[in-house]
Design an enzyme around this catalytic site. Structure first.
Site, PDB file in Angstrom:
ATOM      1  N   HIS A   1      40.068  41.411  34.483  1.00 39.11           N
ATOM      2  CA  HIS A   1      39.206  42.183  35.141  1.00 39.11           C
ATOM      3  C   HIS A   1      37.981  42.312  34.232  1.00 39.11           C
ATOM      4  O   HIS A   1      38.077  43.179  33.243  1.00 39.11           O
ATOM      5  CB  HIS A   1      39.931  43.358  35.456  1.00 39.11           C
ATOM      6  CG  HIS A   1      38.942  44.702  35.963  1.00 39.11           C
ATOM      7  ND1 HIS A   1      38.288  44.529  37.244  1.00 39.11           N
ATOM      8  CD2 HIS A   1      38.537  45.676  35.531  1.00 39.11           C
ATOM      9  CE1 HIS A   1      37.354  45.400  37.199  1.00 39.11           C
ATOM     10  NE2 HIS A   1      37.544  46.452  36.132  1.00 39.11           N
TER      11      HIS A   1
ATOM     12  N   HIS B   1      36.984  38.504  40.511  1.00 35.58           N
ATOM     13  CA  HIS B   1      35.593  39.221  41.055  1.00 35.58           C
ATOM     14  C   HIS B   1      34.531  39.350  40.302  1.00 35.58           C
ATOM     15  O   HIS B   1      34.155  40.241  39.954  1.00 35.58           O
ATOM     16  CB  HIS B   1      36.202  40.378  41.879  1.00 35.58           C
ATOM     17  CG  HIS B   1      36.825  41.460  41.021  1.00 35.58           C
ATOM     18  ND1 HIS B   1      37.728  42.341  41.333  1.00 35.58           N
ATOM     19  CD2 HIS B   1      36.880  41.679  39.475  1.00 35.58           C
ATOM     20  CE1 HIS B   1      38.278  43.124  40.505  1.00 35.58           C
ATOM     21  NE2 HIS B   1      37.668  42.924  39.127  1.00 35.58           N
TER      22      HIS B   1
ATOM     23  N   ASP C   1      40.325  40.541  47.081  1.00 30.91           N
ATOM     24  CA  ASP C   1      40.203  41.648  46.577  1.00 30.91           C
ATOM     25  C   ASP C   1      40.624  42.851  47.218  1.00 30.91           C
ATOM     26  O   ASP C   1      40.052  44.162  47.128  1.00 30.91           O
ATOM     27  CB  ASP C   1      38.918  41.945  46.017  1.00 30.91           C
ATOM     28  CG  ASP C   1      38.949  42.698  44.643  1.00 30.91           C
ATOM     29  OD1 ASP C   1      40.265  43.048  44.063  1.00 30.91           O
ATOM     30  OD2 ASP C   1      37.869  43.183  44.077  1.00 30.91           O
TER      31      ASP C   1
END
Lengths: 311, 432
Positions: free
Chosen positions: B189, B242, B315
Site C-alpha cells: 500500500h 491502487h 479495491d
C-alpha cells in the site's frame, strides 16, 4: 437563506444585507433598547462540542436580546466517544423542536452534516479548520464602521492560516466585498494552494504589512510547537508577532484586529493589543453580538418564496 | 479448487458471442461448449448437443470470468459490513469468478490455517474462488514477520499488510529479501505513513477550502521511490496496489524499463473520479489513497493505455452508514467496487482511451500474470470461468440497489454502460 454554514458561496448582496441589519442592531444595542418580541417563542440551542466561552456567550446574548429561549448544550468529547454520534444528537434536537441551532465542532463539515438531518436552521459557530462565518461578518462590520466601506481596502491576515477557520471565512468574505487580501505567516502554517482562494502569500511580516489598511492577527495554538510546525514561541514572536516595529509598515491609521482569545507576547504585543489608536479588538466583541442578532433574525424569517413548502 | 469441477452438470452452449480472450489474443464470434466444468470446444457451428442448455449470446461479449485482485471481505471480523455470502452475490452479478482477499481482517490472515480456511470458504460457495493474501507481519501490525513461506505452501498468492503500508525501511528490505528466497510476491500500500497520518483528502486547493487535513501526493511518490530502490537492492518481487498519482506511475514506468520485477494496479475511482467527488464533505468518496487531482486521474488513464498499469482491481472496501455518516475526517475511508468494476473500466473503452481487449485484460489475464496464476483465459480444456456481458447496455449505479450488503459506492448516481448478462463458475451458471 435556510442555514449559515459558510461564507464561501454567499453573494455580496446577501453579505451587505446582513451587515446593514447588523449595523442597525449595533445602534439598537448602544441605545439600550431591545427587541424582545422578534424571536419570542423561538428556541435557540447552542450546541458546543468544543469549549468557547466567548462565542457561546455572544450567541446567547444575541438570542436573549431578541427574546428567544436560549439553551446551552456542551457536549463533552467523552460522551461522543461513548458512541453518541452527531446524527443521534440531531434526532434528539428534532425531538426538542429547536428552531435555531448554533454549532461549534472541532471537525470540518460537522455543521453541514447536521444541517442535512435537523429541522432547525443551523448556524456554524466554527467547524474545525473550515469556516467561522459569524466571525468574518463581525470583522467586516467592525472594519466598515471605521472605514465606511470595505471595497478597495487591503487586509493582511497574519499567523497560523493553515489551521484557521477564521482566516478562511475572512478570505471569502473580504474577496467577495472587493478587498485585496494578503496572508502572512511561516511556510509551515500556510495551507497548500491558498493563493487559489484569491490571496497573495507573504512569509515576511514587513513586506506583508506594507501599506495595509487592516492587520488581522490569528491565534497561535501551543500545540503547533509540539508538532514541529515551529521551533518555539520566542522565534515565532520575533518574526511573526505583531509589535510596534512591524506595525509601522502598515498605514499610519491601520486597524489591528484579533478574534480572541489572545496569546499576548506570542502573536501580539500587549502594547499593540491595548493601543486604542489601532486596536479595535473590544469593538469586535461588541459587533459580534450585533452580527449574531442579525443572523438569527434573518434565519428565523419565513422563506421569501414559499412555494417550496416548509423548508 | 477441484471441488468445483463436477460431472453432474449439463452441457452448455454459449452461442454467437464475441469471444475475447486477452491471454491468447482471441477476438472473434464463436460458440463455446462447456462440458464437465471445462471449456470443451470453441468455434462456429458447434450445433446443440442433446439436453444442452443453450444461451443465445448475439451482440454480447464473452470474456474470462473477471479476476479482482484486491478485495476486503469483511469476514472474518466485520460481518456487519459484508460477509463472504454477500460478496459472493455481488461478485457473481459483477462477472467476477475469482478474487484476492486482503489479510487485514480480524483475526488477520497471518497463519497457514487461516489461509486454508479462506480457500475452503471460497470452494464452499461454489461460485467464487477466494485467493488469500497472507499478512507480511503478524496481525498486519508492522512489527514481527509472519510465516510467509508456510502460508505460500498453504495457498497464499502474495503477501501484504493490506491497508497498512509496510513502513520501516529495514523491515521492507528484509521482507523483499526473504520473500525472494521462496518466490513470494510483496504487495505494498504505497503511502508514507508519517506523511499520511491523520489525512483525509489529497493536498491541494479543495482540501484547503474545506479545511480538511491533507495527504500530499508525495506520500505515494516517496514510498514508491523507496520501495523500487529496495527491489533493485534485494531483487525482490514487488507489486504496488491502487496507484493514484502520475509521479508514482512515472517511477514505476522507469523501473519496468530498467527491467526490475515491479508491477502495479489501480482501482476504478482513480481513473474515473477526481478529488471534486468529495464535494461538500461527501464521505462516500473518502477513499484510501484519497481521490487525487484531475491531472493525476489523466495520468492513471494514460498508464492504463500504455501498459504501465498491469491490472485494475476493485479495491472493494465494505463500510456501513455508521462508518460513513460522520464528519469527513472521522469517517472511515473506502468504497465498494465489486459490482461496478466492469462498467467503470469499460467507461475507458467507451471513451476511446483503451480497446475492449485491453479493458478485459486489465481484469483477467493482467492480474493473473502479476500473481503468476493460470486463471483468466478462454481455451479448450480450461476451467469454464466465464463472464457474458453486453458492453453497451446502460444502467445507473445507485447506492442501496447494488448486489451485496455494503452500499458505500463512490459512484452513486453515475450512469454507466456495460451490464453482466451471465456468469459461469467452473461451468455452473451462478448469475443471470
Amino acid at each position: 437563506m435556510r442555514h449559515l454554514l459558510a461564507i464561501e458561496g454567499l453573494s455580496p448582496v446577501v453579505i451587505g444585507d446582513l451587515l446593514n441589519l447588523a449595523e442597525s442592531y449595533a445602534l439598537l444595542n448602544r441605545s439600550g433598547k431591545t427587541q424582545r418580541d422578534r424571536l419570542r417563542g423561538r428556541t435557540l440551542i447552542n450546541l458546543f462540542f468544543e469549549d468557547s466561552t466567548r462565542t457561546r456567550t455572544s450567541f446567547e446574548l444575541a438570542g436573549k436580546r431578541l427574546g428567544a429561549d436560549v439553551i446551552n448544550m456542551s457536549v463533552s468529547t467523552s460522551s461522543v466517544k461513548k458512541g453518541e454520534t452527531l446524527l443521534d444528537t440531531a434526532s434528539t434536537l428534532n425531538a426538542m423542536q429547536c428552531d435555531l441551532l448554533v454549532v461549534r465542532h472541532d471537525q470540518s463539515g460537522a455543521p453541514n452534516l447536521l444541517a442535512q438531518k435537523v429541522e432547525a436552521a443551523v448556524i456554524n459557530a466554527g467547524d474545525g479548520m473550515h469556516e467561522h462565518p459569524t466571525q468574518a461578518l463581525l470583522d467586516a462590520l467592525t472594519i466598515r464602521r471605521h472605514r465606511g466601506k470595505l471595497e478597495g481596502l487591503t487586509v493582511a491576515i497574519c499567523g497560523d492560516v493553515a489551521h484557521s477557520r477564521v482566516a478562511r471565512s475572512n478570505i471569502h468574505l473580504l474577496n467577495a466585498m472587493g478587498c485585496t487580501v494578503r496572508v502572512v505567516g511561516p511556510t509551515t502554517l500556510m495551507p497548500n494552494s491558498i493563493a487559489e482562494l484569491g490571496v497573495t502569500v507573504f512569509h515576511d511580516m514587513p513586506a506583508g504589512l506594507e501599506g495595509v489598511d487592516v492587520v488581522m492577527m490569528l491565534r497561535l495554538q501551543k500545540e503547533r510547537m509540539t508538532r514541529n510546525l515551529l521551533p518555539s514561541s520566542r522565534e515565532y514572536f520575533r518574526f511573526f508577532g505583531l509589535d510596534a516595529q512591524k506595525l509601522a509598515f502598515a498605514k499610519p491609521d491601520a486597524l489591528v484586529m484579533h478574534p480572541g482569545p489572545m496569546n499576548r507576547g506570542v502573536e501580539i504585543d500587549s502594547a499593540i493589543a491595548d493601543d486604542p489608536t489601532h486596536s479595535v479588538i473590544s469593538e469586535q466583541v461588541e459587533m459580534g453580538v450585533a452580527v449574531r442578532m442579525a443572523v438569527l433574525d434573518i434565519l428565523s424569517r419565513p422563506p421569501a418564496m414559499p412555494q417550496g413548502g416548509r423548508h | 479448487m477441484n471441488g468445483m469441477v463436477t460431472n453432474t452438470l449439463r452441457d452448455t452452449v454459449i452461442a454467437g458471442a464475441r469471444v475475447i480472450d486477452p491471454a491468447s489474443g482471441h477476438d472473434a464470434v464463436a460458440d463455446v461448449l462447456i462440458r464437465n466444468g471445462l471449456i470443451a470446444d470453441i468455434g462456429l457451428g458447434q450445433g446443440r448437443p442433446d439436453g444442452a442448455d443453450y444461451v443465445d449470446a448475439m451482440d454480447a461479449v464473452l470474456s474470462p470470468g473477471l479476476f479482482d485482485m484486491r478485495v476486503e471481505l469483511g469476514e472474518p471480523g466485520r460481518e456487519d459490513r459484508e460477509t463472504i455470502k454477500s460478496v459472493c452475490r455481488a461478485a457473481a452479478a459483477g462477472g467476477i469468478t475469482s478474487l484476492c482477499a486482503l489479510p487485514d481482517s480480524a483475526p488477520a490472515t497471518d497463519d497457514p490455517a487461516l489461509v486454508r480456511a479462506l480457500i475452503a470458504r471460497g470452494e464452499d460457495t461454489g461460485s467464487l474462488s477466494i485467493l488469500p493474501y497472507g499478512a507480511v507481519t503478524r496481525g498486519c501490525l508492522g512489527e514481527q514477520m509472519a510465516e510467509m513461506a508456510l502460508m505460500k505452501e498453504a495457498g497464499a498468492v502474495a503477501f501484504t499488510d493490506g491497508a497498512r503500508a509496510i513502513g520501516p525501511t529495514r523491515l521492507m528490505r528484509l521482507v523483499l529479501s526473504y520473500t525472494k528466497g521462496f518466490g513470494g510476491i510483496v504487495v505494498q500500500h504505497p503511502e508514507d505513513p508519517s506523511l499520511a497520518e491523520g489525512g483525509a483528502a489529497t493536498q491541494g486547493e479543495l482540501a484547503t477550502r474545506l479545511g480538511l487535513p491533507a495527504i500530499p501526493a508525495v506520500a505515494e511518490t516517496i514510498q514508491v521511490a523507496r520501495d523500487i530502490a529496495l527491489a533493485r537492492n534485494t531483487g525482490g518481487r514487488l507489486h504496488f496496489a491502487h496507484i493514484s498519482t502520475g509521479d508514482a506511475l512515472a517511477l514505476i514506468r522507469a523501473a519496468k524499463a530498467e527491467g526490475l520485477a515491479v508491477t502495479c494496479d489501480t482501482a476504478p475511482p482513480y481513473f474515473d473520479l477526481n478529488e471534486i467527488a468529495i464535494g461538500n464533505f461527501r464521505t462516500y468518496a473518502k477513499l484510501s489513497p484519497p481521490l487525487r487531482t484531475e491531472a493525476d486521474r489523466e495520468a492513471v488513464v494514460a498508464a492504463l493505455a500504455d501498459g504501465t498499469i498491469d491490472a485494475v482491481a476493485s479495491d472493494h472496501q465494505p463500510r456501513d452508514a455508521d462508518d460513513k455518516r460522520l464528519p469527513f475526517a472521522l469517517a472511515s475511508a473506502g468504497g465498494t467496487g465489486i459490482a461496478t468494476l466492469l462498467p467503470i473500466t469499460l467507461a475507458q473503452f467507451h471513451s476511446g482511451k483503451i480497446g475492449l481487449m485491453r479493458a478485459i485484460e486489465l481484469m483477467t489475464a493482467g492480474p493473473a500474470r502479476v500473481l503468476g496464476l493460470s486463471l483468466g483465459h478462454i481455451a479448450k480444456g480450461a476451467v469454464a470461468d466465464l463472464c457474458l456481458f453486453n458492453p453497451d447496455r446502460a444502467w445507473k449505479i445507485e447506492a442501496g440497489k447494488l448486489p451485496g450488503k455494503a452500499q458505500n459506492t463512490p459512484f452513486d448516481g453515475r450512469a454507466v454502460e456495460g451490464r453482466v448478462l451471465g456468469t459461469w463458475k467452473a461451468g455452473k451458471r451462478v448469475f443471470g
